[in-house]
Design an enzyme around this catalytic site. Structure first.
Site, PDB file in Angstrom:
ATOM      1  CG  ASN A  69      -1.755   1.228   1.353  1.00  0.00           C
ATOM      2  OD1 ASN A  69      -1.918   1.980   0.401  1.00  0.00           O
ATOM      3  ND2 ASN A  69      -2.310   1.450   2.535  1.00  0.00           N
ATOM      4  CD1 TRP A  70       3.231   1.113  -3.073  1.00  0.00           C
ATOM      5  CD2 TRP A  70       3.273   2.445  -4.872  1.00  0.00           C
ATOM      6  NE1 TRP A  70       3.884   0.440  -4.073  1.00  0.00           N
ATOM      7  CE2 TRP A  70       3.922   1.237  -5.187  1.00  0.00           C
ATOM      8  CE3 TRP A  70       3.162   3.431  -5.847  1.00  0.00           C
ATOM      9  CZ2 TRP A  70       4.474   0.990  -6.444  1.00  0.00           C
ATOM     10  CZ3 TRP A  70       3.710   3.192  -7.103  1.00  0.00           C
ATOM     11  CH2 TRP A  70       4.370   1.988  -7.397  1.00  0.00           C
ATOM     12  CE  LYS A  71      -0.069   3.127   4.900  1.00  0.00           C
ATOM     13  NZ  LYS A  71       0.106   3.270   6.363  1.00  0.00           N
ATOM     14  CG  HIS A 129      -5.639   1.407   5.338  1.00  0.00           C
ATOM     15  ND1 HIS A 129      -5.143   2.354   6.209  1.00  0.00           N
ATOM     16  CD2 HIS A 129      -4.598   0.577   5.057  1.00  0.00           C
ATOM     17  CE1 HIS A 129      -3.864   2.114   6.443  1.00  0.00           C
ATOM     18  NE2 HIS A 129      -3.511   1.045   5.753  1.00  0.00           N
ATOM     19  CD  GLU A 131      -2.870   5.323   6.793  1.00  0.00           C
ATOM     20  OE1 GLU A 131      -1.786   4.983   7.304  1.00  0.00           O
ATOM     21  OE2 GLU A 131      -3.048   5.414   5.560  1.00  0.00           O
ATOM     22  CD  GLU A 180      -5.127  -1.597   8.322  1.00  0.00           C
ATOM     23  OE1 GLU A 180      -4.229  -0.944   7.764  1.00  0.00           O
ATOM     24  OE2 GLU A 180      -6.301  -1.204   8.428  1.00  0.00           O
ATOM     25  N   GLY A 189       2.927   2.568  11.698  1.00  0.00           N
ATOM     26  CA  GLY A 189       3.659   3.828  11.670  1.00  0.00           C
ATOM     27  C   GLY A 189       4.225   4.237  13.015  1.00  0.00           C
ATOM     28  CB  SER A 215       5.202  -1.849  11.795  1.00  0.00           C
ATOM     29  OG  SER A 215       4.632  -0.589  12.013  1.00  0.00           O
ATOM     30  N   GLY A 254       3.069  -1.300   4.270  1.00  0.00           N
ATOM     31  CA  GLY A 254       3.009   0.140   4.047  1.00  0.00           C
ATOM     32  C   GLY A 254       4.334   0.693   3.571  1.00  0.00           C
ATOM     33  N   GLY A 255       5.054   1.371   4.473  1.00  0.00           N
ATOM     34  CA  GLY A 255       6.281   2.073   4.099  1.00  0.00           C
ATOM     35  C   GLY A 255       7.316   1.207   3.408  1.00  0.00           C
TER      36      GLY A 255
END
Length: 255
Positions: free
Chosen positions: A11-13, A100, A102, A172, A178, A218, A239-240
């Site tokens: 997920n590049w967000k 998600h 967020e 999640e 994060g 994470s 994610g990141g």
């Protein structure tokens, strides 16, 4: 033999501009041609909406599934700024993230809205990746199971068994996104096992055994192998770490 599909999804967000995104996708494709994903492991990436059509031209759909990060619960109409499931389908999208953390936190998307999104994605022939999980206060209060059960019941358990069979679940632990904090492999397994038991109670053990449940908190190459070794953890929603093609490729090979 392991029957459930294992998946590593990136997920590049809200990251990368178009050119950077194209280069990232191309680099990942090169790595997967040199060293393909293990058998029974699917790979997906969810770039920003603006990148989808371009990245579709860069990737091989047999190696990488193109996913979207969100969609509207409406099919069409006067909804300025929204993107419909049919628009995504026309751009080559095969899966869509729904719910998600967020989206739930920042945009206040509740389970009733998410259920409508799930229905819309399925109606257009794509696969929903339904995200759910508890925040830190709920984990500390010991009510994480009740929170997750409610999210699943109100978000996806309205589906008939055949439609539910097209769902991918993604747990999640919001307190581990994060923050640098990671749920221990045992904590992840405990929740994944609980979720599978809920699916079994609703749809039967055969459907539960075939349901892919991803871990989304994470996850990186340094901890992915231990997480993925757990019997009910079928991969990761990354994610990141998915913004680094080499790191993401390493995670794909952590099975």
């Amino acid at each position: 033999m392991y029957m459930r599909k294992r998946i590593v999804a990136g997920n590049w967000k809200m990251n990368t501009d178009l050119e950077t995104g194209r280069k990232l996708a191309a680099e990942l494709m090169t790595l997967l041609r040199e060293k393909p994903a293990p058998e029974q492991v699917g790979v997906a990436i969810a770039p920003p909406f603006t990148h989808l059509s371009d990245i579709r031209q860069v990737i091989d759909p047999d190696r990488i599934c193109l996913a979207a990060q969100n969609c509207s619960w409406e099919a069409s109409g006067a909804y300025t700024g929204e993107v419909s499931a049919s628009m995504l389908k026309s751009a080559g999208v095969m899966a869509v993230l729904v719910g998600h953390s967020e989206r739930r936190t920042y945009f206040h998307e509740g389970n009733s809205i998410l259920a409508r999104k799930v229905d819309e994605v399925l109606k257009k022939g794509m696969r929903p990746v339904f995200c759910f999980g508890e925040v830190l206060e709920e984990r500390n209060a010991g009510i994480q199971n009740q929170v997750v059960e409610t999210q699943l019941k109100e978000g996806v358990f309205h589906l008939a068994a055949a439609d539910f069979g097209r769902i991918i679940l993604a747990y999640e632990p919001v307190w581990a996104i994060g923050t640098g904090v990671v749920a221990t492999p045992d904590q992840a397994q405990e929740m994944h096992h609980f979720v599978r038991s809920l699916v079994a109670a609703r749809y039967g053990s055969e459907v539960a055994d075939e349901t892919t449940i991803l871990y989304g908190g994470s996850c990186k190459s340094s901890n992915a192998a231990e997480l993925f070794s757990k019997p009910d953890v079928d991969g990761g929603l990354i994610g990141g770490a998915s913004l680094d093609a080499a790191e993401f490729h390493r995670i794909i090979h952590c099975f």
